[in-house]
Design a protein around this motif. Structure first.
Motif, mmCIF file in Angstrom:
data_model
loop_
_atom_site.group_PDB
_atom_site.id
_atom_site.type_symbol
_atom_site.label_atom_id
_atom_site.label_comp_id
_atom_site.label_asym_id
_atom_site.label_seq_id
_atom_site.Cartn_x
_atom_site.Cartn_y
_atom_site.Cartn_z
ATOM 1 N N GLY A 101 5.692 20.821 -30.260
ATOM 2 C CA GLY A 101 4.776 19.852 -29.665
ATOM 3 C C GLY A 101 5.459 18.703 -28.948
ATOM 4 N N ASP A 102 6.777 18.646 -28.979
ATOM 5 C CA ASP A 102 7.506 17.610 -28.242
ATOM 6 C C ASP A 102 7.591 17.990 -26.760
ATOM 7 O OD1 ASP A 102 7.879 15.950 -30.432
ATOM 8 O OD2 ASP A 102 9.887 16.685 -30.868
ATOM 9 N N VAL A 103 8.018 17.026 -25.946
ATOM 10 C CA VAL A 103 8.048 17.191 -24.495
ATOM 11 C C VAL A 103 9.495 17.190 -24.006
ATOM 12 C CG1 VAL A 103 7.358 16.139 -22.292
ATOM 13 C CG2 VAL A 103 5.788 16.085 -24.250
ATOM 14 N N ILE A 104 9.771 18.064 -23.055
ATOM 15 C CA ILE A 104 11.066 18.103 -22.376
ATOM 16 C C ILE A 104 10.795 17.940 -20.888
ATOM 17 C CG2 ILE A 104 13.034 19.572 -21.782
ATOM 18 C CD1 ILE A 104 12.748 20.862 -24.549
ATOM 19 N N GLN A 105 11.644 17.166 -20.232
ATOM 20 C CA GLN A 105 11.526 17.009 -18.787
ATOM 21 C C GLN A 105 12.846 17.390 -18.124
ATOM 22 O OE1 GLN A 105 9.945 12.964 -18.386
ATOM 23 N NE2 GLN A 105 7.910 13.868 -18.137
ATOM 24 N N LEU A 106 12.733 18.129 -17.019
ATOM 25 C CA LEU A 106 13.888 18.611 -16.276
ATOM 26 C C LEU A 106 14.010 17.867 -14.955
ATOM 27 C CD1 LEU A 106 13.327 22.462 -16.748
ATOM 28 C CD2 LEU A 106 14.567 20.867 -18.244
ATOM 29 N N GLY A 107 15.249 17.701 -14.491
ATOM 30 C CA GLY A 107 15.451 16.981 -13.246
ATOM 31 C C GLY A 107 16.651 17.458 -12.473
ATOM 32 N N ASN A 108 16.767 16.887 -11.277
ATOM 33 C CA ASN A 108 17.945 17.102 -10.450
ATOM 34 C C ASN A 108 18.613 15.746 -10.230
ATOM 35 O OD1 ASN A 108 16.460 15.800 -8.395
ATOM 36 N ND2 ASN A 108 15.746 17.748 -7.556
ATOM 37 N N GLU A 109 19.541 15.675 -9.303
ATOM 38 C CA GLU A 109 20.266 14.436 -9.064
ATOM 39 C C GLU A 109 19.340 13.276 -8.705
ATOM 40 O OE1 GLU A 109 23.607 13.805 -6.123
ATOM 41 O OE2 GLU A 109 24.330 15.546 -7.265
ATOM 42 N N GLU A 110 18.264 13.570 -7.962
ATOM 43 C CA GLU A 110 17.382 12.523 -7.451
ATOM 44 C C GLU A 110 16.272 12.103 -8.409
ATOM 45 O OE1 GLU A 110 16.582 15.023 -4.243
ATOM 46 O OE2 GLU A 110 18.737 14.890 -3.862
ATOM 47 N N ARG A 111 15.710 13.047 -9.167
ATOM 48 C CA ARG A 111 14.535 12.706 -9.966
ATOM 49 C C ARG A 111 14.246 13.784 -11.018
ATOM 50 N NH1 ARG A 111 9.866 15.558 -8.279
ATOM 51 N NH2 ARG A 111 10.346 16.957 -6.579
ATOM 52 N N PHE A 112 13.418 13.404 -11.972
ATOM 53 C CA PHE A 112 12.879 14.383 -12.916
ATOM 54 C C PHE A 112 11.623 14.966 -12.278
ATOM 55 C CE2 PHE A 112 15.729 12.167 -15.675
ATOM 56 C CZ PHE A 112 16.171 13.157 -16.545
ATOM 57 N N TYR A 113 11.450 16.283 -12.367
ATOM 58 C CA TYR A 113 10.406 16.961 -11.605
ATOM 59 C C TYR A 113 9.547 17.935 -12.420
ATOM 60 C CZ TYR A 113 14.077 20.477 -11.657
ATOM 61 O OH TYR A 113 15.055 21.350 -12.064
ATOM 62 N N HIS A 114 9.865 18.183 -13.695
ATOM 63 C CA HIS A 114 9.116 19.203 -14.440
ATOM 64 C C HIS A 114 8.961 18.802 -15.894
ATOM 65 C CE1 HIS A 114 7.279 23.065 -14.790
ATOM 66 N NE2 HIS A 114 8.273 23.689 -15.395
ATOM 67 N N SER A 115 7.751 19.001 -16.436
ATOM 68 C CA SER A 115 7.456 18.713 -17.847
ATOM 69 C C SER A 115 7.149 20.009 -18.576
ATOM 70 C CB SER A 115 6.251 17.763 -17.963
ATOM 71 O OG SER A 115 6.511 16.534 -17.346
ATOM 72 N N LEU A 116 7.651 20.125 -19.801
ATOM 73 C CA LEU A 116 7.490 21.309 -20.644
ATOM 74 C C LEU A 116 7.091 20.878 -22.053
ATOM 75 C CD1 LEU A 116 11.019 22.641 -19.703
ATOM 76 C CD2 LEU A 116 8.910 23.500 -18.712
ATOM 77 N N LEU A 117 6.445 21.772 -22.790
ATOM 78 C CA LEU A 117 6.103 21.505 -24.185
ATOM 79 C C LEU A 117 6.873 22.464 -25.079
ATOM 80 C CD1 LEU A 117 3.845 19.678 -25.716
ATOM 81 C CD2 LEU A 117 2.917 21.925 -26.285
ATOM 82 N N VAL A 118 7.483 21.956 -26.124
ATOM 83 C CA VAL A 118 8.212 22.794 -27.073
ATOM 84 C C VAL A 118 7.202 23.598 -27.902
ATOM 85 C CG1 VAL A 118 9.788 22.819 -29.049
ATOM 86 C CG2 VAL A 118 10.130 21.160 -27.193
ATOM 87 N N THR A 119 7.305 24.932 -27.824
ATOM 88 C CA THR A 119 6.377 25.806 -28.547
ATOM 89 C C THR A 119 7.075 26.659 -29.603
ATOM 90 O OG1 THR A 119 6.567 27.429 -26.760
ATOM 91 C CG2 THR A 119 4.689 25.906 -26.683
ATOM 92 N N GLY A 120 8.391 26.615 -29.613
ATOM 93 C CA GLY A 120 9.120 27.378 -30.619
ATOM 94 C C GLY A 120 10.566 26.927 -30.697
ATOM 95 N N ILE A 121 11.128 27.045 -31.883
ATOM 96 C CA ILE A 121 12.554 26.779 -32.092
ATOM 97 C C ILE A 121 13.048 27.841 -33.067
ATOM 98 C CG2 ILE A 121 14.287 25.135 -32.909
ATOM 99 C CD1 ILE A 121 12.239 22.890 -32.283
ATOM 100 N N ARG A 122 13.969 28.675 -32.581
ATOM 101 C CA ARG A 122 14.498 29.758 -33.417
ATOM 102 C C ARG A 122 15.995 29.891 -33.199
ATOM 103 N NH1 ARG A 122 10.617 33.950 -31.211
ATOM 104 N NH2 ARG A 122 8.633 33.185 -31.963
ATOM 105 N N ASP A 123 16.744 29.892 -34.263
ATOM 106 C CA ASP A 123 18.198 30.077 -34.189
ATOM 107 C C ASP A 123 18.843 29.129 -33.185
ATOM 108 O OD1 ASP A 123 17.994 32.169 -36.061
ATOM 109 O OD2 ASP A 123 17.558 33.612 -34.468
ATOM 110 N N GLY A 124 18.371 27.883 -33.177
ATOM 111 C CA GLY A 124 18.930 26.881 -32.282
ATOM 112 C C GLY A 124 18.437 26.955 -30.846
ATOM 113 N N GLN A 125 17.609 27.958 -30.533
ATOM 114 C CA GLN A 125 17.039 28.106 -29.197
ATOM 115 C C GLN A 125 15.682 27.423 -29.134
ATOM 116 O OE1 GLN A 125 17.695 29.293 -26.241
ATOM 117 N NE2 GLN A 125 19.375 30.721 -26.457
ATOM 118 N N ILE A 126 15.433 26.711 -28.041
ATOM 119 C CA ILE A 126 14.138 26.064 -27.817
ATOM 120 C C ILE A 126 13.334 26.923 -26.857
ATOM 121 C CG2 ILE A 126 12.986 24.058 -26.811
ATOM 122 C CD1 ILE A 126 15.343 22.362 -27.772
#
Length: 158
Positions: A101-126
Protein backbone atom coordinates in the motif's frame (compact mmCIF):
# COMPACT_ATOMS: atom_id res chain seq x y z
CA UNK A 1 -3.65 18.49 16.51
CA UNK A 2 -5.79 16.10 14.44
CA UNK A 3 -6.25 12.49 15.47
CA UNK A 4 -4.24 9.85 13.59
CA UNK A 5 -5.70 6.55 12.43
CA UNK A 6 -4.05 3.59 10.75
CA UNK A 7 -3.90 3.40 6.97
CA UNK A 8 -5.73 0.29 5.74
CA UNK A 9 -3.09 -1.26 3.49
CA UNK A 10 -5.26 -4.26 2.65
CA UNK A 11 -8.07 -2.07 1.30
CA UNK A 12 -5.63 -0.03 -0.79
CA UNK A 13 -4.16 -3.18 -2.35
CA UNK A 14 -7.63 -4.72 -2.90
CA UNK A 15 -8.68 -1.56 -4.73
CA UNK A 16 -5.48 -1.66 -6.80
CA UNK A 17 -6.19 -5.27 -7.78
CA UNK A 18 -9.83 -4.56 -8.70
CA UNK A 19 -9.08 -1.56 -10.93
CA UNK A 20 -5.59 -2.31 -12.30
CA UNK A 21 -6.82 -3.27 -15.77
CA UNK A 22 -10.04 -1.26 -15.78
CA UNK A 23 -11.25 2.18 -14.75
CA UNK A 24 -13.60 3.06 -11.90
CA UNK A 25 -16.41 5.05 -13.58
CA UNK A 26 -16.60 7.36 -10.54
CA UNK A 27 -13.28 8.93 -11.68
CA UNK A 28 -12.19 10.46 -14.97
CA UNK A 29 -9.60 8.50 -16.97
CA UNK A 30 -6.64 10.80 -17.63
CA UNK A 31 -4.78 8.29 -19.85
CA UNK A 32 -5.28 10.30 -23.05
CA UNK A 33 -4.27 13.65 -21.52
CA UNK A 34 -1.01 13.07 -19.73
CA UNK A 35 -1.49 9.80 -17.88
CA UNK A 36 -3.70 8.19 -15.27
CA UNK A 37 -1.05 6.87 -12.90
CA UNK A 38 -1.32 9.35 -10.04
CA UNK A 39 -5.12 9.50 -10.33
CA UNK A 40 -5.18 5.71 -9.86
CA UNK A 41 -2.70 5.84 -6.95
CA UNK A 42 -4.79 8.54 -5.29
CA UNK A 43 -7.85 6.31 -5.63
CA UNK A 44 -5.92 3.47 -3.98
CA UNK A 45 -4.77 5.79 -1.18
CA UNK A 46 -8.34 6.97 -0.67
CA UNK A 47 -9.55 3.35 -0.48
CA UNK A 48 -6.99 2.79 2.30
CA UNK A 49 -7.54 6.07 4.13
CA UNK A 50 -11.20 6.99 3.61
CA UNK A 51 -10.33 10.66 4.10
CA UNK A 52 -9.84 13.47 1.59
CA UNK A 53 -8.40 16.90 2.36
CA UNK A 54 -10.50 19.69 0.82
CA UNK A 55 -8.07 22.56 1.51
CA UNK A 56 -8.30 24.71 -1.66
CA UNK A 57 -4.58 25.22 -2.32
CA UNK A 58 -2.83 22.43 -0.42
CA UNK A 59 -5.41 19.64 -0.21
CA UNK A 60 -5.86 16.25 -1.80
CA UNK A 61 -9.35 15.55 -3.15
CA UNK A 62 -11.49 14.56 -6.13
CA UNK A 63 -15.08 15.64 -6.67
CA UNK A 64 -15.05 15.63 -10.48
CA UNK A 65 -12.69 16.06 -13.41
CA UNK A 66 -13.07 19.84 -13.03
CA UNK A 67 -13.10 19.91 -9.22
CA UNK A 68 -10.00 18.16 -7.94
CA UNK A 69 -6.75 19.15 -6.31
CA UNK A 70 -3.49 19.13 -8.29
CA UNK A 71 -2.19 16.57 -5.78
CA UNK A 72 -4.86 14.06 -6.85
CA UNK A 73 -3.43 13.70 -10.36
CA UNK A 74 0.06 15.24 -10.39
CA UNK A 75 3.16 13.25 -9.43
CA UNK A 76 5.07 16.13 -7.78
CA UNK A 77 1.92 17.56 -6.20
CA UNK A 78 1.04 14.18 -4.64
CA UNK A 79 4.56 13.90 -3.25
CA UNK A 80 4.38 17.40 -1.77
CA UNK A 81 0.99 16.70 -0.20
CA UNK A 82 1.98 13.36 1.35
CA UNK A 83 5.27 14.64 2.75
CA UNK A 84 3.93 17.92 4.14
CA UNK A 85 0.35 17.03 5.15
CA UNK A 86 -0.33 17.65 8.84
CA UNK A 87 -4.09 18.31 8.83
CA UNK A 88 -6.34 15.74 7.11
CA UNK A 89 -5.81 12.67 4.95
CA UNK A 90 -2.87 10.33 4.42
CA UNK A 91 0.69 11.37 5.16
CA UNK A 92 4.02 9.80 4.29
CA UNK A 93 7.72 9.74 5.00
CA UNK A 94 10.52 9.02 2.56
CA UNK A 95 12.18 5.71 3.36
CA UNK A 96 13.15 2.57 1.49
CA UNK A 97 11.39 0.39 4.08
CA UNK A 98 8.33 -0.38 1.94
CA UNK A 99 5.12 -2.10 2.95
CA UNK A 100 2.03 -3.07 0.99
CA UNK A 101 0.00 0.00 0.00
CA UNK A 102 2.99 2.35 -0.01
CA UNK A 103 3.80 4.61 -2.97
CA UNK A 104 6.85 4.63 -5.24
CA UNK A 105 7.61 7.39 -7.71
CA UNK A 106 9.98 7.10 -10.67
CA UNK A 107 11.85 9.90 -12.38
CA UNK A 108 14.49 11.00 -14.80
CA UNK A 109 17.11 13.74 -14.56
CA UNK A 110 14.51 16.50 -14.94
CA UNK A 111 11.51 15.33 -12.92
CA UNK A 112 9.54 12.54 -11.30
CA UNK A 113 6.94 11.31 -13.79
CA UNK A 114 5.29 8.06 -12.57
CA UNK A 115 3.48 6.87 -9.43
CA UNK A 116 3.12 3.21 -8.42
CA UNK A 117 1.51 1.33 -5.52
CA UNK A 118 3.32 -1.49 -3.73
CA UNK A 119 1.15 -4.62 -4.08
CA UNK A 120 3.61 -7.32 -3.13
CA UNK A 121 6.99 -7.95 -1.54
CA UNK A 122 8.59 -11.36 -1.98
CA UNK A 123 12.19 -12.43 -1.47
CA UNK A 124 13.31 -8.80 -1.40
CA UNK A 125 11.51 -8.02 -4.68
CA UNK A 126 8.88 -5.27 -4.79
CA UNK A 127 5.83 -5.69 -7.01
CA UNK A 128 3.60 -2.79 -8.02
CA UNK A 129 0.32 -1.75 -9.61
CA UNK A 130 0.00 1.14 -12.05
CA UNK A 131 -2.20 2.85 -14.61
CA UNK A 132 -1.47 4.45 -17.97
CA UNK A 133 0.56 1.32 -18.68
CA UNK A 134 -1.75 -0.93 -16.69
CA UNK A 135 -0.07 -3.36 -14.33
CA UNK A 136 -0.71 -5.44 -11.24
CA UNK A 137 2.05 -7.35 -9.43
CA UNK A 138 4.60 -6.11 -11.96
CA UNK A 139 8.17 -6.37 -10.67
CA UNK A 140 9.57 -2.94 -9.86
CA UNK A 141 12.86 -4.18 -11.31
CA UNK A 142 11.22 -4.37 -14.76
CA UNK A 143 10.90 -0.56 -14.95
CA UNK A 144 13.57 1.68 -16.45
CA UNK A 145 14.19 4.90 -14.51
CA UNK A 146 16.98 7.20 -13.38
CA UNK A 147 15.61 8.21 -9.97
CA UNK A 148 13.29 6.60 -7.47
CA UNK A 149 11.66 7.69 -4.24
CA UNK A 150 9.82 5.53 -1.74
CA UNK A 151 6.90 6.97 0.22
CA UNK A 152 5.82 5.00 3.27
CA UNK A 153 2.24 5.90 4.24
CA UNK A 154 2.67 6.49 7.97
CA UNK A 155 -0.97 7.11 8.84
CA UNK A 156 -4.07 9.18 8.20
CA UNK A 157 -5.09 12.42 9.86
CA UNK A 158 -8.83 12.44 10.57
Amino acid sequence: MPEIKAYNREKAVQYARKWAYDRNPAYYDFSAIGGDCTNYISQCLYAGSGVMNFAPETGWYYRSVNDRSPSWTGVEFLYNFLISNRTRGPFAEETDNMRLGDVIQLGNEERFYHSLLVTGIRDGQIYVAAHTFNAYMRPLASYTFEKIRYLHIAGVYV
